[in-house]
Design a protein around this motif. Structure first.
Motif, mmCIF file in Angstrom:
data_model
loop_
_atom_site.group_PDB
_atom_site.id
_atom_site.type_symbol
_atom_site.label_atom_id
_atom_site.label_comp_id
_atom_site.label_asym_id
_atom_site.label_seq_id
_atom_site.Cartn_x
_atom_site.Cartn_y
_atom_site.Cartn_z
ATOM 1 N N MET A 72 -7.242 1.930 -5.787
ATOM 2 C CA MET A 72 -6.188 1.718 -6.778
ATOM 3 C C MET A 72 -6.705 1.010 -8.019
ATOM 4 O O MET A 72 -5.928 0.711 -8.923
ATOM 5 C CB MET A 72 -5.043 0.905 -6.154
ATOM 6 C CG MET A 72 -4.236 1.673 -5.126
ATOM 7 S SD MET A 72 -2.938 0.662 -4.398
ATOM 8 C CE MET A 72 -1.952 0.304 -5.860
ATOM 9 N N GLU A 75 -5.862 2.014 -11.566
ATOM 10 C CA GLU A 75 -4.603 1.620 -12.206
ATOM 11 C C GLU A 75 -4.751 0.375 -13.070
ATOM 12 O O GLU A 75 -3.771 -0.068 -13.685
ATOM 13 C CB GLU A 75 -3.548 1.372 -11.115
ATOM 14 C CG GLU A 75 -2.137 1.281 -11.620
ATOM 15 C CD GLU A 75 -1.178 0.794 -10.544
ATOM 16 O OE1 GLU A 75 0.039 0.747 -10.821
ATOM 17 O OE2 GLU A 75 -1.634 0.446 -9.444
ATOM 18 N N THR A 117 2.329 2.484 -9.832
ATOM 19 C CA THR A 117 1.672 2.174 -8.563
ATOM 20 C C THR A 117 2.055 3.171 -7.479
ATOM 21 O O THR A 117 1.199 3.669 -6.741
ATOM 22 C CB THR A 117 2.046 0.752 -8.112
ATOM 23 O OG1 THR A 117 1.620 -0.185 -9.108
ATOM 24 C CG2 THR A 117 1.378 0.406 -6.794
#
Length: 256
Positions: A72, A75, A117
């Motif tokens: 992640m 992001e 997200t």
């Protein structure tokens, strides 16, 4: 074309999610993301439900949660933007932990962060359970324009080739005692970027000529793989996620 290598985001497995036809998963991915985007930003509990659904999918697909968390990092720019919004937005202000922030900016930052997200996690889970070649097959089954499928196929196939070329160039610079420190190194890095572009372009021309010599006529043949018309059970399993999310969104829309 040659065989497509397995990408680094893929987690080999035999779960029910892995076995679903790729076009079913692709439709479910788009539908789920659309539902998340359409959810009111003030329905905080709804986003918690969406997160729980994605965790359930990860457990069902046997994708380790740390694997998802470490990927992640893509992001990061969105997180920075969402954190800055409360400080740069205009309008009525409020104190949060002794810091004055914009109420509208705080809500907008939360909206961007939550939806981005969830979208990133959904994409990671899709990539972790769908091989590159299966993705191309799924796009063909969904009648995506052939030019887009070809662009995706070539990008997937030769991304590793270009990355390996970059690695070799970096090794060559290091062998010549080059250390990229400060603005004085920028001309060398710019020359390397130009050389990489030229080499990639020339390789692309060679690949195109090789394809023409083998009878390429502008269209890729249909890739064998998933059936064009999956079973009703496959569609039901794939659409369980967006259907459940849609039910949560309906409650969020009608709840004051």
């Amino acid at each position: 074309m040659g065989a497509v290598h397995t990408h680094r985001l893929y987690v080999h497995g035999h779960s029910v999610v892995h076995r679903l036809p790729p076009h079913c998963k692709l439709v479910a991915l788009v539908a789920f993301v659309l539902v998340v985007v359409a959810t009111p930003r003030t329905a905080f509990w709804a986003f918690g439900c969406y997160a729980a659904l994605l965790i359930a999918v990860a457990l069902l697909a046997q994708v380790p949660l740390p694997f998802v968390a470490t990927r992640m990092v893509v992001e990061a720019p969105v997180i920075v933007f969402a954190v800055l919004l409360p400080f740069i937005a205009q309008g009525p202000r409020m104190d949060v932990l002794g810091v004055s922030v914009s109420e509208a900016g705080l809500l907008s930052g939360w909206n961007v962060l939550a939806k981005a997200t969830l979208g990133v996690v959904t994409s990671i889970l899709f990539a972790a359970t769908t091989d590159q070649r299966d993705l191309l097959v799924g796009m063909q089954r969904l009648r995506v324009p052939g030019q887009l499928v070809q662009i995706m196929a070539f990008m997937v196939r030769y991304l590793d080739v270009v990355t390996d070329q970059m690695r070799r160039m970096r090794t060559a610079r290091a062998a010549r005692a080059f250390t990229p420190r400060g603005p004085r190194a920028w001309p060398v890095l710019a020359q390397s970027a130009g050389a990489l572009f030229i080499r990639s372009y020339e390789r692309g021309e060679r690949v195109h000529l090789a394809m023409l010599s083998r009878g390429y006529s502008g269209q890729l043949p249909d890739l064998p793989g998933a059936p064009a018309y999956p079973s009703r059970r496959a569609w039901l399993l794939a659409l369980t996620l967006p259907a459940t999310a849609l039910a949560v969104a309906f409650v969020a829309w009608w709840t004051p």
